[in-house]
Enzyme design. Structure first.
Site, PDB file in Angstrom:
ATOM      1  N   CYS A 132    -114.830  16.689  13.742  1.00 55.32           N
ATOM      2  CA  CYS A 132    -114.879  15.824  14.917  1.00 55.32           C
ATOM      3  C   CYS A 132    -114.918  14.343  14.560  1.00 55.32           C
ATOM      4  CB  CYS A 132    -116.073  16.187  15.794  1.00 55.32           C
ATOM      5  SG  CYS A 132    -117.623  16.388  14.900  1.00 55.32           S
ATOM      6  N   HIS A 244    -119.656  10.844  19.712  1.00 56.94           N
ATOM      7  CA  HIS A 244    -119.851  10.295  18.371  1.00 56.94           C
ATOM      8  C   HIS A 244    -119.404   8.833  18.348  1.00 56.94           C
ATOM      9  CE1 HIS A 244    -120.846  14.198  17.091  1.00 56.94           C
ATOM     10  NE2 HIS A 244    -119.871  14.475  16.250  1.00 56.94           N
TER      11      HIS A 244
END
Length: 341
Positions: A132, A244
């Site tokens: 990710c 994130h």
């Protein structure tokens, strides 16, 4: 005429997000199957917001023959057993685990960055989805690399607990509540308290002192973007539920100004530039949650190198970092190789 698509790990965070994005993007499907472990057999999951409920099928007994694409979001152990079975039956596997990412016979794909590499999927009938934190970073790096050739990247990540699955999200919630009421806090999923704290440790430690998460960012960026690019990463878990963030310092071979970079990033696929040098003129994880774009802010020149930039990069890790990228790979696969109708 549409595809027959199976989502493996359909009851997990990423699996549910895959189902939602397939519906949201109107992926051409004649049939979709929710596949999960024996524990979830018979339970139901919704196909996005369509109102259609799918009854989960047991992966142990699932017949892969006749299925076109399988989106795997079930972890490396289950993938190791079942992905080769699906691939051998003629179903193209798009795998979200780390199992196949560095396999030279398996393409590692971010469609905005290296779409041509997908042509190598026929060697094993498997395509890998990157980590990710890597996925959002290479989307940001690609247009800048094309313009000025990147020599070196130093990145510090601020990764949300959803990257550790439902258990990570539950732990942040439970610890936060415990602290407010004065109950004891005991780490279970994470190595230390995550509520009101940051943990510079994601995945296992390696011999050189880096963690496996940091190693993934290095080797995956080289495979996806350019093997000559040098990468140094420090990966940190932070008490954020979804999204994130990354502070990225980039050194280039050619001169590039912050203004030139902003103009390039503004037009690049998959990116949204939100960069005003004022209060609220940047994007945070709370604002990117539920969105498919990778957001770029705080673009500025780095005076410590001859030609360098610093930028802030934020993305929903359950979407671009996992489920959305997998569906985009399926769309790319359909356009280039599995044409229907």
């Amino acid at each position: 005429m549409g595809y027959r698509v199976a989502v493996v790990g359909a009851t997990g965070n990423v699996g549910r997000e895959m189902l939602a994005i397939l519906a949201e993007r109107e992926f051409p499907m004649d049939e979709v199957a929710a596949v999960a472990s024996s524990r979830s057999h018979g339970s139901e999951v919704e196909l996005g917001d369509t109102g259609k409920m799918l009854k989960c099928k047991n992966i142990e007994h699932f017949d892969w023959s006749g299925w076109d694409i399988a989106l795997f979001a079930c972890g490396s152990e289950a993938t190791k057993i079942h992905a080769p079975k699906a691939a051998a039956a003629g179903c193209v596997v798009i795998d979200n685990s780390s199992l196949y990412r560095m396999d030279p016979d398996v393409p590692l794909i971010v469609p905005e960055v290296n779409p041509d590499a997908i042509d190598g999927y026929t060697k094993k009938n498997i395509i890998a989805n990157p980590n990710c934190s890597t996925a959002q970073m290479v989307v940001a790096l690609k247009p800048l690399h094309d313009a000025a050739t990147i020599k070196r990247v130093v990145v510090s990540t601020y990764q949300s607990v959803s990257g550790a699955g439902k258990a990570g999200m539950d732990e942040l919630f439970e610890q936060s509540r415990a602290i407010f009421v004065g109950d004891p806090v005991e780490p279970r999923k994470f190595t230390k308290q995550i509520a009101f704290n940051v943990i510079p440790h994601i995945d296992d430690f390696m011999d050189d002192g880096s963690t496996k998460e940091e190693w993934k960012m290095v080797v995956e960026t080289k495979k996806i973007l350019d093997p000559k690019v040098k990468v140094q990463a420090t990966c940190v878990r932070v008490p954020v539920f979804v999204g994130h963030s990354e502070a990225i310092s980039i050194e280039f071979e050619k001169e590039i100004s912050a203004k030139e970079a902003q103009d390039i990033l503004r037009e690049a696929p998959g990116l949204m530039l939100v960069d005003k040098r004022e209060d609220e003129g940047y994007v945070t994880p709370v604002e990117c949650a539920g969105d498919g774009a990778t957001y770029i802010s705080r673009v500025r020149e780095d005076p410590t190198v001859d030609s360098g930039l610093v930028l802030w990069c934020v993305s929903d890790n359950l979407r671009k970092g996992a489920a959305l990228n997998a569906v985009q790979i399926a769309e790319l696969l359909g356009r280039r190789h599995l044409k229907k109708g």
